[in-house]
Design an enzyme around this catalytic site. Structure first.
Site, PDB file in Angstrom:
ATOM      1  N   CYS A   1      11.861  29.012  30.003  1.00 52.84           N
ATOM      2  CA  CYS A   1      13.090  29.447  29.985  1.00 52.84           C
ATOM      3  C   CYS A   1      13.600  30.183  31.266  1.00 52.84           C
ATOM      4  CB  CYS A   1      12.953  30.980  28.928  1.00 52.84           C
ATOM      5  SG  CYS A   1      13.413  30.288  26.986  1.00 52.84           S
TER       6      CYS A   1
ATOM      7  N   HIS B   1      11.985  19.977  26.504  1.00 56.15           N
ATOM      8  CA  HIS B   1      11.387  19.397  27.726  1.00 56.15           C
ATOM      9  C   HIS B   1      10.869  17.949  27.634  1.00 56.15           C
ATOM     10  CE1 HIS B   1       7.610  20.984  26.368  1.00 56.15           C
ATOM     11  NE2 HIS B   1       6.958  20.326  27.359  1.00 56.15           N
TER      12      HIS B   1
ATOM     13  N   HIS C   1      16.831  27.555  25.106  1.00 48.96           N
ATOM     14  CA  HIS C   1      15.549  27.358  24.135  1.00 48.96           C
ATOM     15  C   HIS C   1      15.694  26.758  22.753  1.00 48.96           C
ATOM     16  CE1 HIS C   1      11.335  28.530  23.514  1.00 48.96           C
ATOM     17  NE2 HIS C   1      11.544  29.033  22.367  1.00 48.96           N
TER      18      HIS C   1
ATOM     19  N   GLN D   1       8.204  15.055  30.159  1.00 48.21           N
ATOM     20  CA  GLN D   1       6.995  15.179  31.352  1.00 48.21           C
ATOM     21  C   GLN D   1       7.467  13.612  31.962  1.00 48.21           C
ATOM     22  OE1 GLN D   1       3.138  16.339  30.731  1.00 48.21           O
ATOM     23  NE2 GLN D   1       3.819  16.868  28.764  1.00 48.21           N
TER      24      GLN D   1
ATOM     25  N   GLU E   1      -7.799   1.816  12.571  1.00 46.54           N
ATOM     26  CA  GLU E   1      -6.797   1.668  13.670  1.00 46.54           C
ATOM     27  C   GLU E   1      -7.447   1.739  14.951  1.00 46.54           C
ATOM     28  OE1 GLU E   1      -6.589   3.246  10.781  1.00 46.54           O
ATOM     29  OE2 GLU E   1      -4.681   2.718   9.949  1.00 46.54           O
TER      30      GLU E   1
ATOM     31  N   LYS F   1       1.159   9.643   9.275  1.00 47.17           N
ATOM     32  CA  LYS F   1       0.344   8.542   9.440  1.00 47.17           C
ATOM     33  C   LYS F   1      -0.777   8.826  10.253  1.00 47.17           C
ATOM     34  CE  LYS F   1      -1.394   4.215   9.784  1.00 47.17           C
ATOM     35  NZ  LYS F   1      -2.381   3.814   8.758  1.00 47.17           N
ATOM     36  N   PHE F   2      -2.049   8.412   9.773  1.00 50.35           N
ATOM     37  CA  PHE F   2      -3.195   8.807  10.653  1.00 50.35           C
ATOM     38  C   PHE F   2      -3.678   7.632  11.203  1.00 50.35           C
ATOM     39  CE2 PHE F   2      -3.231  12.572   8.051  1.00 50.35           C
ATOM     40  CZ  PHE F   2      -3.520  13.684   8.917  1.00 50.35           C
TER      41      PHE F   2
ATOM     42  N   SER G   1       3.066  21.801  23.197  1.00 56.36           N
ATOM     43  CA  SER G   1       2.392  23.167  23.215  1.00 56.36           C
ATOM     44  C   SER G   1       3.807  24.209  23.490  1.00 56.36           C
ATOM     45  CB  SER G   1       1.402  23.609  24.191  1.00 56.36           C
ATOM     46  OG  SER G   1       1.867  23.161  25.377  1.00 56.36           O
TER      47      SER G   1
ATOM     48  N   HIS H   1      13.409  -0.047  28.618  1.00 58.41           N
ATOM     49  CA  HIS H   1      13.623   0.229  27.239  1.00 58.41           C
ATOM     50  C   HIS H   1      12.876   1.474  27.183  1.00 58.41           C
ATOM     51  CE1 HIS H   1      10.175  -2.429  27.483  1.00 58.41           C
ATOM     52  NE2 HIS H   1       9.722  -1.745  26.417  1.00 58.41           N
TER      53      HIS H   1
ATOM     54  N   CYS I   1       8.708  32.605  26.582  1.00 51.59           N
ATOM     55  CA  CYS I   1       8.635  31.045  26.943  1.00 51.59           C
ATOM     56  C   CYS I   1       8.577  30.865  28.484  1.00 51.59           C
ATOM     57  CB  CYS I   1       9.778  30.352  26.278  1.00 51.59           C
ATOM     58  SG  CYS I   1      10.185  28.843  26.940  1.00 51.59           S
TER      59      CYS I   1
ATOM     60  N   ASN J   1       7.004  14.550  24.601  1.00 51.18           N
ATOM     61  CA  ASN J   1       6.435  14.890  23.451  1.00 51.18           C
ATOM     62  C   ASN J   1       7.066  15.800  22.631  1.00 51.18           C
ATOM     63  OD1 ASN J   1       4.039  13.192  23.927  1.00 51.18           O
ATOM     64  ND2 ASN J   1       3.076  14.760  25.389  1.00 51.18           N
TER      65      ASN J   1
ATOM     66  N   HIS K   1       9.817   2.777  29.536  1.00 52.16           N
ATOM     67  CA  HIS K   1       9.002   1.718  29.967  1.00 52.16           C
ATOM     68  C   HIS K   1       9.989   1.013  30.940  1.00 52.16           C
ATOM     69  CE1 HIS K   1       5.136   1.529  27.448  1.00 52.16           C
ATOM     70  NE2 HIS K   1       4.811   2.077  28.465  1.00 52.16           N
TER      71      HIS K   1
ATOM     72  N   HIS L   1      10.456  24.797  23.673  1.00 54.36           N
ATOM     73  CA  HIS L   1      11.656  24.584  24.699  1.00 54.36           C
ATOM     74  C   HIS L   1      11.901  23.071  25.128  1.00 54.36           C
ATOM     75  CE1 HIS L   1      14.263  26.656  27.742  1.00 54.36           C
ATOM     76  NE2 HIS L   1      14.296  25.337  28.163  1.00 54.36           N
TER      77      HIS L   1
ATOM     78  N   ARG M   1       0.831  -1.101  -0.180  1.00 49.94           N
ATOM     79  CA  ARG M   1      -0.002   0.068   0.016  1.00 49.94           C
ATOM     80  C   ARG M   1       0.936   1.408   0.014  1.00 49.94           C
ATOM     81  NH1 ARG M   1      -3.560   2.397   4.844  1.00 49.94           N
ATOM     82  NH2 ARG M   1      -5.500   2.975   3.864  1.00 49.94           N
TER      83      ARG M   1
HETATM   84  O1  LIG Z   1      -7.864   4.788   3.386  1.00 54.57           O
HETATM   85  P1  LIG Z   1      -7.560   6.178   3.587  1.00 54.57           P
HETATM   86  O2  LIG Z   1      -8.881   7.024   3.575  1.00 54.57           O
HETATM   87  O3  LIG Z   1      -6.732   6.680   2.199  1.00 54.57           O
HETATM   88  O4  LIG Z   1      -6.733   6.436   4.756  1.00 54.57           O
HETATM   89  C1  LIG Z   1      -7.178   6.785   6.058  1.00 54.57           C
HETATM   90  O5  LIG Z   1      -7.791   5.623   6.611  1.00 54.57           O
HETATM   91  C2  LIG Z   1      -7.131   4.315   6.782  1.00 54.57           C
HETATM   92  C3  LIG Z   1      -7.987   3.646   7.649  1.00 54.57           C
HETATM   93  O6  LIG Z   1      -8.219   4.221   8.815  1.00 54.57           O
HETATM   94  C4  LIG Z   1      -5.619   4.937   7.516  1.00 54.57           C
HETATM   95  O7  LIG Z   1      -5.057   3.427   7.608  1.00 54.57           O
HETATM   96  C5  LIG Z   1      -5.055   5.877   7.150  1.00 54.57           C
HETATM   97  O8  LIG Z   1      -3.861   6.166   7.846  1.00 54.57           O
HETATM   98  C6  LIG Z   1      -5.846   7.132   7.014  1.00 54.57           C
HETATM   99  O9  LIG Z   1      -5.104   8.336   6.269  1.00 54.57           O
HETATM  100  O1  LIG Z   2       0.792  18.375  29.077  1.00 55.57           O
HETATM  101  P1  LIG Z   2       0.858  19.095  27.836  1.00 55.57           P
HETATM  102  O2  LIG Z   2       2.354  18.877  27.255  1.00 55.57           O
HETATM  103  O3  LIG Z   2       0.419  20.436  27.849  1.00 55.57           O
HETATM  104  O4  LIG Z   2       0.073  18.126  26.860  1.00 55.57           O
HETATM  105  C1  LIG Z   2       0.364  17.047  26.097  1.00 55.57           C
HETATM  106  O5  LIG Z   2       0.496  15.804  26.819  1.00 55.57           O
HETATM  107  C2  LIG Z   2      -0.194  15.440  27.333  1.00 55.57           C
HETATM  108  C3  LIG Z   2       0.369  14.020  27.954  1.00 55.57           C
HETATM  109  O6  LIG Z   2       0.726  13.153  26.918  1.00 55.57           O
HETATM  110  C4  LIG Z   2      -1.539  15.064  26.675  1.00 55.57           C
HETATM  111  O7  LIG Z   2      -2.476  14.578  27.547  1.00 55.57           O
HETATM  112  C5  LIG Z   2      -2.137  16.158  25.836  1.00 55.57           C
HETATM  113  O8  LIG Z   2      -3.157  15.894  25.291  1.00 55.57           O
HETATM  114  C6  LIG Z   2      -0.976  16.896  25.260  1.00 55.57           C
HETATM  115  O9  LIG Z   2      -1.208  18.202  24.384  1.00 55.57           O
END
Ligand SMILES: O=P(O)(O)O[C@H]1O[C@H](CO)[C@@H](O)[C@H](O)[C@H]1O
Ligand SMILES: O=P(O)(O)O[C@H]1O[C@H](CO)[C@@H](O)[C@H](O)[C@H]1O
Lengths: 349, 349
Positions: free
Chosen positions: B55, B167, B114, B169, B318, B312-313, B162, B297, B52, B154, B282, B165, B28
């Site tokens: 900072c 960082h 920063h 958590q 999924e 990738k969505f 958000s 790990h 920020c 993240n 973990h 900087h 695919r």
């Molecule tokens: O098949 P589509 O619409 O191109 O793709 C979308 O849906 C799929 C099924 O949920 C996902 O795997 C893809 O990541 C998403 O972009």
């Molecule tokens: O705590 P932050 O950085 O503002 O927020 C981010 O991390 C969190 C922990 O993964 C999530 O719950 C939030 O949705 C995300 O925006």
């Protein structure tokens, strides 16, 4: 915990369908947001778009030509994630374990009109979509080696949808995916113990409590489940136990279409935007076994949290530990309950 | 399935750590993409940003003032998802099940500068971050009622971060989240049967096969796990079994910092962009029990698929069925393996 504190203090809630937990942090809803905001896709679309690969008569990326359909129309996905061959082989190489997978991926155009979405379609036209879903569930499910049929829709760019033409997808496959296995085992355990549907009992309880019920009609209710993960997650549940959508009688089918229209209209009205979500129908596997435990339902997982542009990110903690949400299920239900069922786009200025 | 076909035909792979499956659809990868593309955040940042909230010397949203730190610095999150009180109560109301949850959320600034990210920091400075992680793991883990400590990052707007900087958590809490419970039970089952670490055996196998190993040094290896979900997912695994990062000797700590720098540099070089991801460590729960089965790990879950702007969505299929990927783990490992370890931003023009 005292029931009245559930909107103030962090707690975990248990999903009776999957056996998993969600962390709820209601006190966190007040944090400021300086992060990523979503672009809002332009809402005005033509009824026909010559460059759209789903509009009637157009040529798709694969070179195939769409018929001039004027009813819901389904076809085989040109870039399918599954293929029909299955050599049935396993690789069990010490700690590496894999098996071949086969199946069929289809696209379902809800309407020939490029400008529409489910909330903007008539109940009658949504009924025709449900009829096509039923037909596909039966026809695909009957194929030898298709043990599960997933009907779903990704709506909006934020949910990875690459074409705004109203459409959903169906992935039918040999193995039963883990989300359905989890639900099957919890539904089955309850069925064995009570000889009653877990979801039927749960829904009855929700209708009495009336804290998480958004809307209902004769045959269906919409609830924000107690264990909802996504900010405005909901579940459409039929009041009587049906293992799959194939069991819908005509008036039930109409009621299903009607409640889909009402719910998605409320969603659009929530942030006055064409509301993104992934929706999916969980129902009995088509593995040839009896599934008296199954009670089909359609779930909506919408990412938006605060506005048309600020979504909830399921990232670090959520991926490595467990899902987390800020507003409670009850707060979400209350907001959805108080919305109009006249689409904001259709209201007179 | 024949081993040589694994790059051509749809198959499922099994995650030996969680017991879950991923659908792999290598055929695919050629589908066209007309959907959402990510914005690339501006890469040039000042060393100090007066607006920020991370900072040194700046005022945070809560009104608290950061010290003029010049070493990795941690503090309590002003908008924590967890709080320290726990009334220990349960709600078991028929089909509704919840329990109160308590814990501590901290923010860890990797550097006072920063403009930096992990790949742009020196190994020595990353070592100082690891030292702080160790201290936090011990101090938080020792608190009564903290049974699990999750250290994560993240990175990038796409991953809900958000603030650019550098960082991460730490969320320390009473209950042991389900992802860790799943891994604990699989590690434990293997330990009981073989008196050996599952991950140690797995890593030994990967080093012999050499198909998914990206890089290694004396004490660590980076593999794209056989069951990887995200397109360029990797896992940093210590060669000897250590239950948690507290067990790292000085030379191992240096080797850990070194491999983090080398891996994140390759990530940035892959699409010549500051590579977004969620990373998490973990390790053994801090529940006071012995955890001989645990082998810590650090995993990286990066969303980008084809370029700096196409991710990738993880949506419809999924969310409702099981994770799905297009390129195989071996293809991803090969690409990462062939990249330079000189950061693209530092290369002479
Ligand atoms: O098949 P589509 O619409 O191109 O793709 C979308 O849906 C799929 C099924 O949920 C996902 O795997 C893809 O990541 C998403 O972009
Ligand atoms: O705590 P932050 O950085 O503002 O927020 C981010 O991390 C969190 C922990 O993964 C999530 O719950 C939030 O949705 C995300 O925006």
């Amino acid at each position: 915990m005292k029931v009245h504190e559930i909107h103030k203090v962090p707690h975990r809630r248990y999903n009776i369908l999957t056996g998993e937990w969600v962390l709820v942090s209601p006190q966190r809803a007040s944090r400021p947001w300086q992060g990523k905001t979503e672009n809002i896709a332009e809402d005005e679309r033509p009824k026909f778009d010559p460059s759209c690969y789903l509009c009637p008569g157009n040529i798709r990326a694969s070179g195939k030509v769409n018929p001039f359909y004027n009813q819901p129309y389904s076809f085989h996905n040109d870039f399918a994630a599954l293929s029909e061959e299955n050599d049935g082989l396993w690789l069990k190489d010490g700690l590496l374990l894999s098996e071949s997978e086969s199946g069929i991926c289809k696209v379902v155009c809800f309407s020939s009109d490029h400008s529409l979405t489910l909330p903007l379609m008539s109940v009658k036209d949504i009924c025709a979509v449900v009829t096509l879903w039923q037909k596909e569930y039966f026809e695909l499910g009957r194929i030898d080696g298709v043990n599960h049929v997933l009907i779903f829709e990704n709506k909006g760019e934020t949910m990875g949808c690459s074409n705004p033409h109203p459409h959903g997808q169906i992935w039918a496959q040999c193995s039963i995916p883990q989300e359905i296995q989890k639900k099957t085992s919890h539904l089955k355990a309850y069925w064995k113990q009570h000889n009653k549907s877990l979801l039927e009992h749960y829904l009855a309880r929700e209708l009495v409590l009336d804290e998480r019920v958004v809307i209902e009609n004769n045959h269906f209710a919409v609830v924000v489940p107690y264990w909802a993960i996504w900010p405005y997650e909901t579940m459409i549940v039929p009041k009587r136990k049906m293992a799959h959508i194939g069991e819908l009688e005509n008036d039930e089918k109409y009621a299903f279409a009607e409640i889909i229209k009402r719910l998605t209209t409320r969603y659009d009205n929530l942030f006055q935007t064409s509301f993104p979500y992934s929706a999916g129908i969980h129902q009995a596997p088509t593995d040839g076994k009896e599934h008296p435990e199954w009670h089909f339902h359609m779930s909506f997982y919408p990412p938006l949290l605060r506005s048309a542009t600020v979504k909830k990110f399921m990232v670090g903690y959520e991926l490595f530990a467990c899902p987390q949400r800020d507003i409670t299920a009850e707060q979400a239900a209350m907001r959805l309950k108080n919305l109009s069922e006249t689409h904001y786009g259709l209201e007179p200025d």
